[in-house]
Design an enzyme around this catalytic site. Structure first.
Site, PDB file in Angstrom:
ATOM      1  N   SER A   1       0.821  -1.213   0.000  1.00 42.00           N
ATOM      2  CA  SER A   1       0.000   0.000   0.000  1.00 42.00           C
ATOM      3  C   SER A   1       0.853   1.260   0.000  1.00 42.00           C
ATOM      4  CB  SER A   1      -0.957  -0.056   1.191  1.00 42.00           C
ATOM      5  OG  SER A   1      -1.911   0.961   1.141  1.00 42.00           O
TER       6      SER A   1
ATOM      7  N   ASP B   1      -2.368   6.089  -3.457  1.00 39.71           N
ATOM      8  CA  ASP B   1      -1.232   5.455  -2.801  1.00 39.71           C
ATOM      9  C   ASP B   1      -0.738   4.318  -3.689  1.00 39.71           C
ATOM     10  OD1 ASP B   1      -3.519   3.969  -2.401  1.00 39.71           O
ATOM     11  OD2 ASP B   1      -2.919   3.217  -0.440  1.00 39.71           O
TER      12      ASP B   1
ATOM     13  N   ASP C   1      -1.074   1.072  -3.928  1.00 37.54           N
ATOM     14  CA  ASP C   1      -1.968   0.068  -4.504  1.00 37.54           C
ATOM     15  C   ASP C   1      -3.312   0.659  -4.907  1.00 37.54           C
ATOM     16  OD1 ASP C   1      -3.008   0.405  -1.943  1.00 37.54           O
ATOM     17  OD2 ASP C   1      -3.565  -1.697  -1.728  1.00 37.54           O
TER      18      ASP C   1
ATOM     19  N   ASP D   1      -5.891   2.014  -3.398  1.00 40.77           N
ATOM     20  CA  ASP D   1      -7.167   1.788  -2.726  1.00 40.77           C
ATOM     21  C   ASP D   1      -7.609   3.024  -1.956  1.00 40.77           C
ATOM     22  OD1 ASP D   1      -5.387   1.678  -0.598  1.00 40.77           O
ATOM     23  OD2 ASP D   1      -6.161  -0.200   0.230  1.00 40.77           O
TER      24      ASP D   1
END
Length: 452
Positions: free
Chosen positions: A104, A246, A248, A250
């Protein structure tokens, strides 16, 4: 051995804490747990595997794929895609599980393994515990049941995943984005191709920064944890606003035309009003966490929208949404869940929906976000204390009560244990930042004295 699973999968320094052996073993265990009942029709179970661009993701992906295939699971490798894309494809393709390799917003040396259940949903604590228990049984000597011959899983490159996910994102928009100029900061991460493509297909003029991943530069001075480059780019290009993801993708934070940050609470405020207007905000309720800014709660009450607050963590927001049938929830950090269109936080979807609201209303993002006025919020971490006693200490309770009397209805106090460190977080909100600072520092001294 401590619990491997944290708040969002198994995470650590790649090749030190998170080794290829660990990734392989966990994947075999996950295959056994998450594919139970899938062989009833005689078909072999299937898994979707994706990753962010971290260099370590290459060897960890190989380990995960090897573990799944050795357990008799067919693997669809979708390559570098956001976490919400892997969750979406897991559900859309009817796969038995998904696996995402990402840490992340963490820096590049870290990586993580996130398992996704059927339908594209995050795992419950019970499923994580079962996976971890089975992994530990094998690690201490109990052998796996291993298929041979034609029973082993097959591995396929699923190149259609990118287009299928982007098409899904664009299809759910209520209107096009023609006429908007948007700067996208992709954090050199998993959405470096997806997000610009989706915004462009929806009609926006797109300028990208942080969209050249090398495998070593993810989250490095860019993205949702470093908004300064995005603020500068929005002003330089005269853009309508900017969006930051960010690693990833999400989560989503925004920057208005003047370079001012629009945080997750403000984004939720804008989307809540848009969804209520469209008849999509079920029970006229939005879900936040105990860390949601008091200004968010005040704004929602003024607009006749109920705010439900959960413990910190998007998984708790999601649990509340699913249990009660709510349509919108999220965190100040930019994890926003629109449950009708996604099973998890989706930064690209959030950015697109925010842009759609700007385009549909003809109002600026600053004007729309102005529905909520953020109260000054000060957070102090008090380290090296017995955090387990924060809720039972009479001295702390007396100090908190005094602070709450001083603040009245114009502020609030929140003390909570860190989930991973020996510290207590002291958060104070007030109409004035100096008042917030004075009260927070006073409470931090009490916590240190009472629990140190």
């Amino acid at each position: 051995m401590g619990r491997l699973f944290g708040t969002d999968g198994v995470r650590g320094v790649a090749n030190a804490d998170l080794t290829a052996e660990l990734a392989l073993g966990l994947s075999v265990a996950a295959a056994h747990v998450l594919t139970e009942g899938s062989a009833a029709d005689g078909a072999r179970p299937t898994a979707v595997v994706g990753r962010d661009p971290r260099a370590s993701g290459e060897f960890l992906e190989a380990a995960v794929v090897a573990g799944l295939a050795s357990a008799g699971v067919d693997v669809l490798r979708v390559g570098v895609l956001p976490t919400p894309a892997v969750a979406y494809l897991t559900g859309a393709l009817g796969a038995d599980l998904g696996v995402m390799l990402s840490a992340s917003h963490n820096s590049m040396p870290d990586n993580g393994v996130k398992f996704i259940a059927r339908g594209g949903h995050k795992l419950s604590d019970e499923l994580e515990d079962r996976i971890e228990s089975l992994y530990e049984q094998h690690r201490t000597g109990e052998p796996w049941a291993r298929p041979t011959g034609a029973g082993v899983g097959r591995v396929t490159e699923y190149t259609e995943g990118f287009d299928r996910y982007v098409a899904h994102l664009v299809a759910v928009l209520p209107n096009r984005l023609d006429g908007l100029k948007v700067v996208l900061d992709e954090a050199h991460g998993a959405a470096a191709r997806v997000s610009p493509e989706a915004f462009a297909r929806a009609g926006a003029e797109v300028i990208t920064i942080g969209a050249d991943p090398t495998g070593l530069n993810i989250n490095d001075g860019c993205g949702s944890t470093h908004l300064e480059p995005l603020k500068a780019a929005v002003v330089e290009h005269g853009a309508d606003f900017g969006i930051a993801h960010d690693g990833d993708a999400d989560r989503c934070l925004a920057v208005d035309a003047s370079g001012e940050e629009v945080d997750g609470d403000q984004i939720l405020s804008v989307l809540a009003l848009a969804m209520r207007e469209a008849g999509q905000l079920r029970k006229d309720t939005v879900v936040g966490t105990v860390m949601s800014n008091l200004g968010f709660k005040i704004a929602m009450e003024r607009e006749g929208i109920r705010l439900v607050q959960t413990a910190v963590g998007d998984r708790y927001v999601l649990e509340s949404m699913k249990a009660e049938g709510y349509a919108l929830g999220g965190e100040q950090s930019g994890h926003v869940i629109v449950l009708d269109h996604a099973t998890t936080g989706d930064g690209t979807l959030t950015g697109l929906l925010l842009a759609a609201r700007v385009a549909a209303t003809g109002r600026t993002l600053a004007d729309l976000a102005g529905v909520m006025q953020r109260l000054p919020q000060l957070l102090i971490n008090v380290p090296d204390v017995d955090k387990s006693r924060v809720g039972t200490s009479p001295e702390i309770a007396e100090a908190v009560a005094a602070a709450e009397r001083e603040l009245g209805s114009t502020g609030r106090v929140l003390l909570r244990q860190s989930g991973t460190e020996p510290l207590v977080r002291v958060m104070v909100e007030a109409a004035d930042i100096e008042q917030a600072r004075a009260i927070a520092e006073r409470l931090a001294d009490v916590v240190k004295s009472a629990l140190g």
